[in-house]
Design a protein around this motif. Structure first.
Motif, PDB file in Angstrom:
ATOM      1  N   ASN A   1      22.363  53.555  51.216  1.00  0.00           N
ATOM      2  CA  ASN A   1      21.672  52.394  50.670  1.00  0.00           C
ATOM      3  C   ASN A   1      22.724  51.436  50.111  1.00  0.00           C
ATOM      4  OD1 ASN A   1      19.972  50.550  49.498  1.00  0.00           O
ATOM      5  ND2 ASN A   1      18.610  52.085  48.602  1.00  0.00           N
ATOM      6  N   PHE A   2      23.094  50.452  50.911  1.00  0.00           N
ATOM      7  CA  PHE A   2      24.188  49.552  50.536  1.00  0.00           C
ATOM      8  C   PHE A   2      23.814  48.702  49.330  1.00  0.00           C
ATOM      9  CE2 PHE A   2      26.532  45.525  50.996  1.00  0.00           C
ATOM     10  CZ  PHE A   2      27.830  46.018  50.979  1.00  0.00           C
ATOM     11  N   GLU A   3      22.592  48.157  49.300  1.00  0.00           N
ATOM     12  CA  GLU A   3      22.177  47.282  48.205  1.00  0.00           C
ATOM     13  C   GLU A   3      22.159  48.030  46.871  1.00  0.00           C
ATOM     14  OE1 GLU A   3      21.078  43.763  46.387  1.00  0.00           O
ATOM     15  OE2 GLU A   3      21.688  44.083  48.468  1.00  0.00           O
ATOM     16  N   GLU A   4      21.694  49.260  46.886  1.00  0.00           N
ATOM     17  CA  GLU A   4      21.638  50.045  45.651  1.00  0.00           C
ATOM     18  C   GLU A   4      23.038  50.384  45.138  1.00  0.00           C
ATOM     19  OE1 GLU A   4      19.698  54.254  44.004  1.00  0.00           O
ATOM     20  OE2 GLU A   4      19.266  53.518  46.034  1.00  0.00           O
ATOM     21  N   SER A   5      23.953  50.712  46.039  1.00  0.00           N
ATOM     22  CA  SER A   5      25.318  51.035  45.618  1.00  0.00           C
ATOM     23  C   SER A   5      26.040  49.805  45.075  1.00  0.00           C
ATOM     24  CB  SER A   5      26.094  51.623  46.798  1.00  0.00           C
ATOM     25  OG  SER A   5      26.134  50.705  47.883  1.00  0.00           O
ATOM     26  N   ILE A   6      25.791  48.637  45.676  1.00  0.00           N
ATOM     27  CA  ILE A   6      26.393  47.397  45.178  1.00  0.00           C
ATOM     28  C   ILE A   6      25.842  47.063  43.794  1.00  0.00           C
ATOM     29  CG2 ILE A   6      26.520  44.910  45.562  1.00  0.00           C
ATOM     30  CD1 ILE A   6      28.386  46.649  47.316  1.00  0.00           C
ATOM     31  N   PHE A   7      24.549  47.260  43.620  1.00  0.00           N
ATOM     32  CA  PHE A   7      23.926  47.008  42.316  1.00  0.00           C
ATOM     33  C   PHE A   7      24.516  47.933  41.247  1.00  0.00           C
ATOM     34  CE2 PHE A   7      20.393  48.352  39.455  1.00  0.00           C
ATOM     35  CZ  PHE A   7      20.338  47.198  38.687  1.00  0.00           C
ATOM     36  N   LYS A   8      24.759  49.175  41.603  1.00  0.00           N
ATOM     37  CA  LYS A   8      25.341  50.129  40.661  1.00  0.00           C
ATOM     38  C   LYS A   8      26.756  49.715  40.263  1.00  0.00           C
ATOM     39  CE  LYS A   8      26.329  55.069  40.135  1.00  0.00           C
ATOM     40  NZ  LYS A   8      26.325  56.388  40.815  1.00  0.00           N
ATOM     41  N   ALA A   9      27.550  49.253  41.239  1.00  0.00           N
ATOM     42  CA  ALA A   9      28.916  48.813  40.936  1.00  0.00           C
ATOM     43  C   ALA A   9      28.912  47.591  40.023  1.00  0.00           C
ATOM     44  CB  ALA A   9      29.660  48.508  42.232  1.00  0.00           C
ATOM     45  N   ASN A  10      28.009  46.651  40.254  1.00  0.00           N
ATOM     46  CA  ASN A  10      27.927  45.456  39.407  1.00  0.00           C
ATOM     47  C   ASN A  10      27.477  45.799  37.990  1.00  0.00           C
ATOM     48  OD1 ASN A  10      28.805  43.594  41.307  1.00  0.00           O
ATOM     49  ND2 ASN A  10      26.761  43.216  42.104  1.00  0.00           N
ATOM     50  N   MET A  11      26.565  46.760  37.848  1.00  0.00           N
ATOM     51  CA  MET A  11      26.116  47.162  36.512  1.00  0.00           C
ATOM     52  C   MET A  11      27.259  47.815  35.728  1.00  0.00           C
ATOM     53  SD  MET A  11      22.928  46.352  35.901  1.00  0.00           S
ATOM     54  CE  MET A  11      22.264  47.526  34.732  1.00  0.00           C
ATOM     55  N   GLU A  12      28.038  48.654  36.396  1.00  0.00           N
ATOM     56  CA  GLU A  12      29.188  49.263  35.728  1.00  0.00           C
ATOM     57  C   GLU A  12      30.237  48.217  35.364  1.00  0.00           C
ATOM     58  OE1 GLU A  12      28.937  53.630  37.973  1.00  0.00           O
ATOM     59  OE2 GLU A  12      30.571  52.231  38.392  1.00  0.00           O
ATOM     60  N   ALA A  13      30.431  47.238  36.246  1.00  0.00           N
ATOM     61  CA  ALA A  13      31.402  46.176  35.963  1.00  0.00           C
ATOM     62  C   ALA A  13      30.945  45.310  34.793  1.00  0.00           C
ATOM     63  CB  ALA A  13      31.608  45.314  37.206  1.00  0.00           C
TER      64      ALA A  13
END
Length: 574
Positions: free
Chosen positions: A459-471
């Protein structure tokens, strides 16, 4: 006999006329009785649905044919029988319709019961909302070396903020000096003052108290001063060079820029801030509740605060007692009288008041009841911490002060040294495999978010969202640690779902709430950029511990051997 034959002929003629009228297409001339009698014949044999024009055309054609060869009239049922048949068919249709309508209602009712039965266990499965646990805060004070004093605040073992004070670069913020105006810049609406250091201080016109204006002023400017229309005044009309003023450092020197000054002094304490030369009074916005605010206001009005001195009740006074508040006000009032006397007696320019050392200054500004433990490795600093904790009210004395006596240094024992070294690196790793790159420049601070191994999931969108939240969480922490201010631009990874974009924006604002500096954020643009404006509380921590490289001049790159050889060869030839 003749009469009987004549009557039979008349009857035959009448029957011919009736058959002709019934078979012709002139349906608008037929009587109502004849129409009613012919309806049941059509109902018994349902015909195809045709338009009235087609039906009329068919009747005319059939009427012409039948006129040539008249057929015997069809026997029709009586009117009573027809109406009885119609009523019977209508009742049968209604009964069948009702029977068909009841079946789906029963099915719907049964389905509704099933849905209710399904919803019942779902309500039971709902778990109570869990509140986030507050992080365990611990303060480490490393004051063993006289050349440097370091204070680190840990949240669950992670470095949350760091404050460093060195002997070579002492902090001058909040210090009060007697200064002299050496230059007036009309284009900038500001003045430059000499306060005894290598660089002159920058004093904006709106930070100059009216008591320092020159005496010979035009009537027009006097009216503007009485009306307090400061924006319509020009600095060269009301100020002159050589005037001696009492100034306070608002922002320290950064690079080639001098320190920012103000003549509106503020003397901070733990509970109250006194403001000589001001008539404003206020209470911190973070203190909620009208009853508590009115109590603090009544206490301050009953105290003997000198005339012409304003005050602000700080957030630390939320649970403070009247006696502790009175002690703080008396101490600050006595301190102000000493500063004023020293400023009047001092010859020339120089320092009048120096703020507390780094330990007491940090405790005054940053101490909160959430800090549960304070570890100190120096005996003199430990005594200062104990004295500070004894001055606090009983509700805020939850922190325990201990003297560190271990064989290992205090920062090494709690793995703080490695975390401090990561502050000076541009690359910061994220837990899920992504990273952020921080690049301070002269104009702004650029932060780039990289997905790294985070984007390799299904799930590319979910993984990108997770990276942005951590950032979003990490960049707020890094800005506090590095003390970076001004304009900050964050390049998040592009997201397609608007819900995720709004959630990242909320996470940035939530993470910035712990910052003492004023922060203003914007929304993420269509290019994935988010702009932040953070107040500069002081010089970045890197400037006090690093110097610019003599070879690359801060660029980070040098010329290659071939290019450098050709460069010097051309210089020799010329």
């Amino acid at each position: 006999m003749v009469d009987k034959k004549a009557e039979s002929k008349k009857k035959a003629a009448v029957q011919k006329k009736k058959t002709i009228k019934a078979s012709t297409g002139a349906w608008w001339k037929t009587s109502s009785k004849e129409e009613k009698t012919e309806v049941p014949q059509k109902v018994s044999k349902p015909a195809k649905k045709n338009t009235p024009e087609k039906a009329a055309a068919k009747k005319t054609n059939s009427g012409k044919k039948k006129a040539r060869k008249p057929s015997t009239p069809v026997k029709s049922d009586s009117l009573a029988e027809v109406t009885a048949k119609n009523k019977a068919t209508q009742t049968e249709e209604k009964s069948t319709a009702k029977g068909k309508g009841k079946e789906p209602q029963k099915k719907r009712a049964s389905n509704g019961n099933k849905e209710k039965a399904k919803k019942a266990p779902q309500k039971a499965k709902k778990e109570p909302a869990t509140t986030e646990k507050a992080p365990l805060l611990k303060l480490l004070i490393n004051a063993e070396e006289p050349e440097e004093c370091r204070l680190a605040l840990l949240a669950d073992g992670h470095l949350d903020s760091i404050h460093v004070s060195t002997a070579s670069s002492k902090q001058t913020k909040n210090n009060i000096y007697r200064a002299r105006i050496v230059a007036i810049e009309s284009s900038l609406q500001a003045a430059f003052v000499d306060y005894g250091t290598d660089k002159n201080g920058f004093l904006p016109f709106n930070e100059i108290h009216p008591e320092y204006y020159k005496q010979e002023i035009s009537q027009k400017n006097k009216k503007l001063i009485e009306q307090r229309q400061w924006k319509k005044l020009r600095i060269h009309d009301v100020l002159e060079r050589g005037t001696e003023v009492l100034v306070q450092v608002v922002k320290e020197e950064v690079g080639n820029k001098g320190a920012n000054m103000t003549t509106y002094l503020s003397i901070p304490g733990r509970c109250v801030v006194l403001m000589p030369g001001s008539d404003s009074h206020g209470i911190s916005r973070k203190i909620s509740g009208e009853e508590r605010r009115s109590q603090l206001r009544d206490i301050m009005q009953n105290l003997r605060v000198p005339e012409g001195v304003g005050w602000i009740v700080r957030t630390a006074s939320l649970d403070i007692t009247k006696t502790a508040l009175t002690k703080d006000v008396r101490y600050l009032t006595k301190l102000w009288t000493e500063i004023r006397k020293k400023g009047q007696s001092l010859n020339g320019v120089g320092m009048v008041y120096q703020d507390h050392d780094c330990v007491l200054r940090f405790l005054r500004e940053h101490f909160t009841p959430e800090i549960k433990e304070i570890l100190v490795d120096d005996l003199a600093a430990f005594e200062k911490v104990k004295d500070f904790l004894e001055m606090l009210p009983a509700r805020q004395r939850g922190a325990k002060a201990r003297l560190h006596k271990g064989s290992r240094p205090i920062f090494n024992q709690y793995n703080v040294e490695d975390q401090i070294e990561s502050i000076y690196q541009p690359y910061v790793a994220l837990p899920s495999g992504g990273s952020i790159v921080i690049d301070p420049t002269e104009a702004l601070v650029a932060i780039d978010v990289n997905s790294g191994s985070t984007g390799k999931g299904r799930n590319f969108e979910e993984s990108i969202f997770k990276a942005n939240m951590e950032a979003a969480t990490e960049l707020a922490r890094q800005l506090r640690l590095r003390d970076l201010g001004g304009l900050i631009v964050v390049d998040f990874i592009d997201m397609r779902i608007n819900k995720n974009i709004r959630e990242v924006e909320r996470q940035v604002k939530k993470a910035m709430k712990r910052d003492r500096a004023k922060v203003d954020t914007s929304r993420i643009s269509k290019f994935g950029l988010m702009q932040l404006s953070r107040q500069k509380l002081g010089a970045p921590i890197e400037t006090s511990n690093y110097r610019v490289c003599e070879h690359c001049k801060g660029r980070g790159v040098v010329r290659s051997v071939e290019t450098l050889a050709l460069f010097y060869l051309r210089r020799v030839q010329t």
